[in-house]
Design a protein around this motif. Structure first.
Motif, PDB file in Angstrom:
ATOM      1  N   ILE A  37     -37.738   2.191  45.183  1.00  0.00           N
ATOM      2  CA  ILE A  37     -38.944   2.425  44.378  1.00  0.00           C
ATOM      3  C   ILE A  37     -38.691   3.580  43.474  1.00  0.00           C
ATOM      4  CG2 ILE A  37     -41.431   3.039  44.435  1.00  0.00           C
ATOM      5  CD1 ILE A  37     -41.075   0.098  45.219  1.00  0.00           C
ATOM      6  N   CYS A  38     -38.094   4.649  43.636  1.00  0.00           N
ATOM      7  CA  CYS A  38     -38.129   5.723  42.939  1.00  0.00           C
ATOM      8  C   CYS A  38     -37.147   5.531  41.554  1.00  0.00           C
ATOM      9  CB  CYS A  38     -37.618   7.035  43.788  1.00  0.00           C
ATOM     10  SG  CYS A  38     -38.794   7.776  44.746  1.00  0.00           S
ATOM     11  N   GLN A  39     -35.983   4.540  41.856  1.00  0.00           N
ATOM     12  CA  GLN A  39     -35.162   4.157  40.884  1.00  0.00           C
ATOM     13  C   GLN A  39     -35.686   3.313  39.907  1.00  0.00           C
ATOM     14  OE1 GLN A  39     -31.947   2.958  44.067  1.00  0.00           O
ATOM     15  NE2 GLN A  39     -30.556   3.915  42.332  1.00  0.00           N
ATOM     16  N   HIS A  40     -36.775   2.531  40.354  1.00  0.00           N
ATOM     17  CA  HIS A  40     -37.656   1.583  39.337  1.00  0.00           C
ATOM     18  C   HIS A  40     -38.574   2.613  38.685  1.00  0.00           C
ATOM     19  CE1 HIS A  40     -36.440  -2.361  40.716  1.00  0.00           C
ATOM     20  NE2 HIS A  40     -36.922  -2.107  41.784  1.00  0.00           N
ATOM     21  N   MET A  41     -39.022   3.794  39.011  1.00  0.00           N
ATOM     22  CA  MET A  41     -39.825   4.530  38.528  1.00  0.00           C
ATOM     23  C   MET A  41     -38.937   5.603  37.653  1.00  0.00           C
ATOM     24  SD  MET A  41     -42.806   5.140  41.314  1.00  0.00           S
ATOM     25  CE  MET A  41     -43.934   5.979  40.260  1.00  0.00           C
ATOM     26  N   GLY A  42     -37.539   5.456  37.296  1.00  0.00           N
ATOM     27  CA  GLY A  42     -36.933   6.296  36.422  1.00  0.00           C
ATOM     28  C   GLY A  42     -36.178   7.660  37.056  1.00  0.00           C
ATOM     29  N   ILE A  43     -36.175   7.588  38.419  1.00  0.00           N
ATOM     30  CA  ILE A  43     -35.541   8.600  39.305  1.00  0.00           C
ATOM     31  C   ILE A  43     -34.159   8.211  39.705  1.00  0.00           C
ATOM     32  CG2 ILE A  43     -35.425  10.286  41.476  1.00  0.00           C
ATOM     33  CD1 ILE A  43     -37.829  10.734  39.495  1.00  0.00           C
ATOM     34  N   ASP A  44     -33.200   8.920  39.107  1.00  0.00           N
ATOM     35  CA  ASP A  44     -31.629   8.306  39.635  1.00  0.00           C
ATOM     36  C   ASP A  44     -31.422   8.630  41.009  1.00  0.00           C
ATOM     37  OD1 ASP A  44     -30.270  10.774  39.446  1.00  0.00           O
ATOM     38  OD2 ASP A  44     -29.911  10.752  37.521  1.00  0.00           O
ATOM     39  N   GLU A  45     -30.217   8.093  41.571  1.00  0.00           N
ATOM     40  CA  GLU A  45     -29.793   8.290  43.069  1.00  0.00           C
ATOM     41  C   GLU A  45     -29.712   9.783  43.449  1.00  0.00           C
ATOM     42  OE1 GLU A  45     -27.425   5.314  46.037  1.00  0.00           O
ATOM     43  OE2 GLU A  45     -26.074   6.438  44.223  1.00  0.00           O
ATOM     44  N   ASP A  46     -28.976  10.358  42.479  1.00  0.00           N
ATOM     45  CA  ASP A  46     -28.739  11.751  42.751  1.00  0.00           C
ATOM     46  C   ASP A  46     -29.832  12.740  42.807  1.00  0.00           C
ATOM     47  OD1 ASP A  46     -25.901  11.357  42.886  1.00  0.00           O
ATOM     48  OD2 ASP A  46     -25.394  12.132  41.106  1.00  0.00           O
ATOM     49  N   ASP A  47     -30.635  12.352  42.057  1.00  0.00           N
ATOM     50  CA  ASP A  47     -31.885  13.226  41.859  1.00  0.00           C
ATOM     51  C   ASP A  47     -33.004  12.610  43.300  1.00  0.00           C
ATOM     52  OD1 ASP A  47     -31.388  14.618  39.758  1.00  0.00           O
ATOM     53  OD2 ASP A  47     -32.378  13.150  38.215  1.00  0.00           O
ATOM     54  N   PHE A  48     -32.830  11.701  43.434  1.00  0.00           N
ATOM     55  CA  PHE A  48     -33.667  11.124  44.733  1.00  0.00           C
ATOM     56  C   PHE A  48     -33.054  12.043  46.015  1.00  0.00           C
ATOM     57  CE2 PHE A  48     -33.942   8.933  48.644  1.00  0.00           C
ATOM     58  CZ  PHE A  48     -35.497   8.501  48.637  1.00  0.00           C
ATOM     59  N   TYR A  49     -31.662  12.085  46.313  1.00  0.00           N
ATOM     60  CA  TYR A  49     -31.016  12.802  47.285  1.00  0.00           C
ATOM     61  C   TYR A  49     -31.523  14.116  47.300  1.00  0.00           C
ATOM     62  CZ  TYR A  49     -28.407   8.398  48.736  1.00  0.00           C
ATOM     63  OH  TYR A  49     -28.136   7.123  49.300  1.00  0.00           O
ATOM     64  N   GLU A  50     -31.374  14.717  46.170  1.00  0.00           N
ATOM     65  CA  GLU A  50     -31.668  16.254  46.023  1.00  0.00           C
ATOM     66  C   GLU A  50     -33.107  16.368  46.551  1.00  0.00           C
ATOM     67  OE1 GLU A  50     -32.661  19.338  42.660  1.00  0.00           O
ATOM     68  OE2 GLU A  50     -31.111  17.811  42.032  1.00  0.00           O
ATOM     69  N   ALA A  51     -34.069  15.608  46.144  1.00  0.00           N
ATOM     70  CA  ALA A  51     -35.429  15.753  46.473  1.00  0.00           C
ATOM     71  C   ALA A  51     -35.731  15.510  47.713  1.00  0.00           C
ATOM     72  CB  ALA A  51     -36.513  15.182  45.570  1.00  0.00           C
ATOM     73  N   ILE A  52     -35.448  14.708  48.453  1.00  0.00           N
ATOM     74  CA  ILE A  52     -35.630  13.841  49.722  1.00  0.00           C
ATOM     75  C   ILE A  52     -35.048  15.082  50.767  1.00  0.00           C
ATOM     76  CG2 ILE A  52     -33.609  12.351  50.382  1.00  0.00           C
ATOM     77  CD1 ILE A  52     -37.489  11.484  50.404  1.00  0.00           C
ATOM     78  N   ALA A  53     -34.201  15.681  50.723  1.00  0.00           N
ATOM     79  CA  ALA A  53     -33.601  16.568  51.536  1.00  0.00           C
ATOM     80  C   ALA A  53     -34.509  17.508  52.209  1.00  0.00           C
ATOM     81  CB  ALA A  53     -32.696  17.251  51.136  1.00  0.00           C
ATOM     82  N   SER A  54     -35.920  17.847  51.227  1.00  0.00           N
ATOM     83  CA  SER A  54     -36.885  18.835  51.782  1.00  0.00           C
ATOM     84  C   SER A  54     -38.137  18.009  52.199  1.00  0.00           C
ATOM     85  CB  SER A  54     -37.114  19.596  50.798  1.00  0.00           C
ATOM     86  OG  SER A  54     -37.531  19.201  49.418  1.00  0.00           O
ATOM     87  N   PHE A  55     -38.074  16.876  52.578  1.00  0.00           N
ATOM     88  CA  PHE A  55     -39.104  15.985  52.760  1.00  0.00           C
ATOM     89  C   PHE A  55     -39.324  16.157  54.253  1.00  0.00           C
ATOM     90  CE2 PHE A  55     -41.263  12.061  54.460  1.00  0.00           C
ATOM     91  CZ  PHE A  55     -42.379  12.235  54.019  1.00  0.00           C
ATOM     92  N   LYS A  56     -40.389  16.755  54.788  1.00  0.00           N
ATOM     93  CA  LYS A  56     -40.889  17.013  56.036  1.00  0.00           C
ATOM     94  C   LYS A  56     -41.416  16.031  57.270  1.00  0.00           C
ATOM     95  CE  LYS A  56     -40.199  22.154  56.174  1.00  0.00           C
ATOM     96  NZ  LYS A  56     -39.914  22.427  54.826  1.00  0.00           N
ATOM     97  N   GLY A  57     -41.984  14.962  56.282  1.00  0.00           N
ATOM     98  CA  GLY A  57     -42.735  13.797  56.766  1.00  0.00           C
ATOM     99  C   GLY A  57     -44.251  14.105  56.349  1.00  0.00           C
ATOM    100  N   ALA A  58     -44.814  12.991  56.627  1.00  0.00           N
ATOM    101  CA  ALA A  58     -46.251  12.923  56.455  1.00  0.00           C
ATOM    102  C   ALA A  58     -47.327  13.401  57.490  1.00  0.00           C
ATOM    103  CB  ALA A  58     -46.776  11.411  56.157  1.00  0.00           C
ATOM    104  N   SER A  59     -48.479  13.940  57.413  1.00  0.00           N
ATOM    105  CA  SER A  59     -49.323  14.345  58.234  1.00  0.00           C
ATOM    106  C   SER A  59     -49.271  13.400  59.492  1.00  0.00           C
ATOM    107  CB  SER A  59     -50.566  14.551  57.723  1.00  0.00           C
ATOM    108  OG  SER A  59     -51.575  15.129  58.842  1.00  0.00           O
ATOM    109  N   LYS A  60     -49.254  13.795  60.569  1.00  0.00           N
ATOM    110  CA  LYS A  60     -49.505  12.803  61.871  1.00  0.00           C
ATOM    111  C   LYS A  60     -48.393  11.757  62.073  1.00  0.00           C
ATOM    112  CE  LYS A  60     -54.411  13.622  61.930  1.00  0.00           C
ATOM    113  NZ  LYS A  60     -55.736  12.730  61.838  1.00  0.00           N
ATOM    114  N   ARG A  61     -47.332  11.771  61.086  1.00  0.00           N
ATOM    115  CA  ARG A  61     -46.034  10.880  61.260  1.00  0.00           C
ATOM    116  C   ARG A  61     -45.052  11.728  61.754  1.00  0.00           C
ATOM    117  NH1 ARG A  61     -50.907   8.905  59.094  1.00  0.00           N
ATOM    118  NH2 ARG A  61     -50.758   6.982  58.914  1.00  0.00           N
ATOM    119  N   LEU A  62     -44.801  11.895  63.119  1.00  0.00           N
ATOM    120  CA  LEU A  62     -43.599  12.534  63.818  1.00  0.00           C
ATOM    121  C   LEU A  62     -44.028  13.907  63.381  1.00  0.00           C
ATOM    122  CD1 LEU A  62     -40.276  10.507  64.230  1.00  0.00           C
ATOM    123  CD2 LEU A  62     -42.045  11.691  66.114  1.00  0.00           C
TER     124      LEU A  62
END
Length: 450
Positions: free
Chosen positions: A283-308
């Protein structure tokens, strides 16, 4: 624009009210009761009703729109007055569509994973300072509200719920958005009070795929048989992008994602979350975020509230709470925790709380859902069964349904809390799965037991 909310206190409704207030609309609302955190948040923005209840006199001809929440009834006094005055009445999803008709609509659907995938996408976009409108079903770190609407943003990202739109509109919410880009993460029978058969439930996702605009894009989980079948057989002229769980490994309680640049440590874990990540990347690639930029950002994603969501931890033990309640979510969450902490004792506690989970006929769908846990506990309230006017459920039925002879079952909140308070959590991973609170459990107290 003057907008009045009937049932303003709902999780989604109060966030939409705040978003419209921030957009400059004149917002009023009513409700018969409002719980926290909705109450404080509405109060902070000056939107909390002066008193609880329904007041037809609030409904006047100069209102531009009424937004009707699912919590209201068909005979609601304010709704009847609005119909009498022939005012424009929107369901929540109808109004979101009206606000986004001229935007590129990205809609994330699926029985499970949709909140996490939507949250991942928004995290990545926020990290790269890409402004979008959005609606998501959980509070996210770095975001003030769960709904954000502007005139200027090109994209809107919407979590696409399959539940009903309003008391007077029985269509599933995600049928109303007409996405340009859509994702379907998985299909597992849910909401049996509305969709009495599995085939009827699956059909809602077929309709959703057919609602994608001509030439639009469908991102879908090809590891889910029903999703794959629907995606491959739809005659809607759209582009299709399958995804599957990426490679990963778990070392010393840390998940390493395999990327083209090598192994990368990430905060989330479990095969279902890695699958969610793969969908979010497309989805992010369809919105203009390339693969490398996606990986850089997702590394710091801790999860949504109440989801693990991690709620307690010490050097040898950890505790999570999770919104999981349907059989597929319970199974995936329990397995994820065991895979991540395979050297620890995994204690999985599940509250049967929803209409579906307390239904005697539906219970058999939970067979094996807690098998990955070393110790499995089910809590349910016979009082809740009565309130929901369901057939009485016995402890024997629950044990048989889960097909686990050592299953521990509690029906008394105090006894369940006593069990937790007196448990030795050394070398343990505890996961508390519920869309409720186990009859009054204070999750903040759990830190004291670790």
């Amino acid at each position: 624009m003057r907008v009045h909310f009937i049932a303003i206190g709902g999780s989604a409704m109060h966030n939409l009210a705040i978003a419209l207030h921030q957009k400059g609309y004149q917002v009023t609302g009513s409700d018969d009761t409002i719980f926290e955190p909705s109450k404080s948040r509405l109060d902070r923005h000056g939107l909390l009703p002066n008193e609880f209840g329904w007041f037809p006199e609030k409904i006047t001809k100069d209102l531009d729109a009424i937004i009707l929440g699912m919590h209201a009834k068909e005979d609601n006094a304010e709704l009847l007055r609005a119909q009498e005055l022939q005012l424009t009445i929107y369901s929540y999803p109808e109004f979101l569509y009206e606000q986004s008709k001229n935007k590129t609509r990205v809609v994330i659907g699926g029985s499970h994973g949709k909140t996490t995938i939507t949250s991942m996408i928004l995290h990545v976009l926020h990290y790269h300072e890409k402004e979008v409108d959005y609606m998501v079903g959980a509070q996210l770190e770095g975001f003030d509200t769960m709904v954000h609407l502007t005139e200027e943003n090109d994209f809107i990202v919407l979590e696409g719920d399959e539940y009903l739109s309003s008391p007077i509109d029985r269509r599933p919410k995600f049928h109303l958005y007409q996405p340009n880009i859509a994702l379907v993460s998985g299909i597992a029978w849910d909401h049996i009070n509305v969709f009495p058969t599995f085939d009827n439930y699956v059909d809602q996702f077929r309709i959703f795929m057919n609602s994608i605009v001509n030439g639009g894009a469908l991102v879908y989980n090809e590891e889910d048989e029903e999703v794959k079948r629907l995606a491959e057989t739809t005659e809607n002229p759209i582009r299709k992008f399958p995804y599957s769980t990426p490679g990963y490994s778990v070392e010393d309680g840390e998940t390493l994602l395999f990327t083209p640049e090598g192994e990368m440590p990430i905060e989330v874990f479990g095969a279902h979350n890695l699958s969610n990540l793969a969908g979010a990347k497309w989805i992010c690639q369809h919105m203009g975020i390339d693969e490398d930029d996606f990986y850089e950002a997702i590394a710091s994603f801790k999860g949504a509230s109440k989801r693990l969501e991690k709620i307690a931890e010490n050097s040898t033990s950890v505790a999570y709470k999770d919104f999981a309640h349907s059989p597929s979510k319970v199974s995936a969450t329990t397995k994820a925790v065991k895979d991540q902490y395979h050297n620890r004792t995994v204690i999985a506690c599940l509250e049967l709380h929803t209409y579906s989970s307390l239904n005697a006929e539906f219970l058999k769908e939970y067979k094996g859902a807690l098998d990955a846990a070393d110790e499995a506990v089910v809590f349910y309230s016979p009082k809740a069964v009565k309130i929901k006017q369901l057939e009485e459920v016995s402890a024997d039925q629950i044990e048989e349904a889960f097909s686990r002879e050592d299953l521990i079952i509690y029906t008394n909140p105090e006894e369940f809390q006593h069990y937790l308070k007196n448990k030795d959590f050394s070398n343990t991973a505890l996961v508390l799965m519920s869309s409720g609170n186990y009859g009054g459990l204070n999750f903040d107290e759990i830190k004291e037991w670790f």
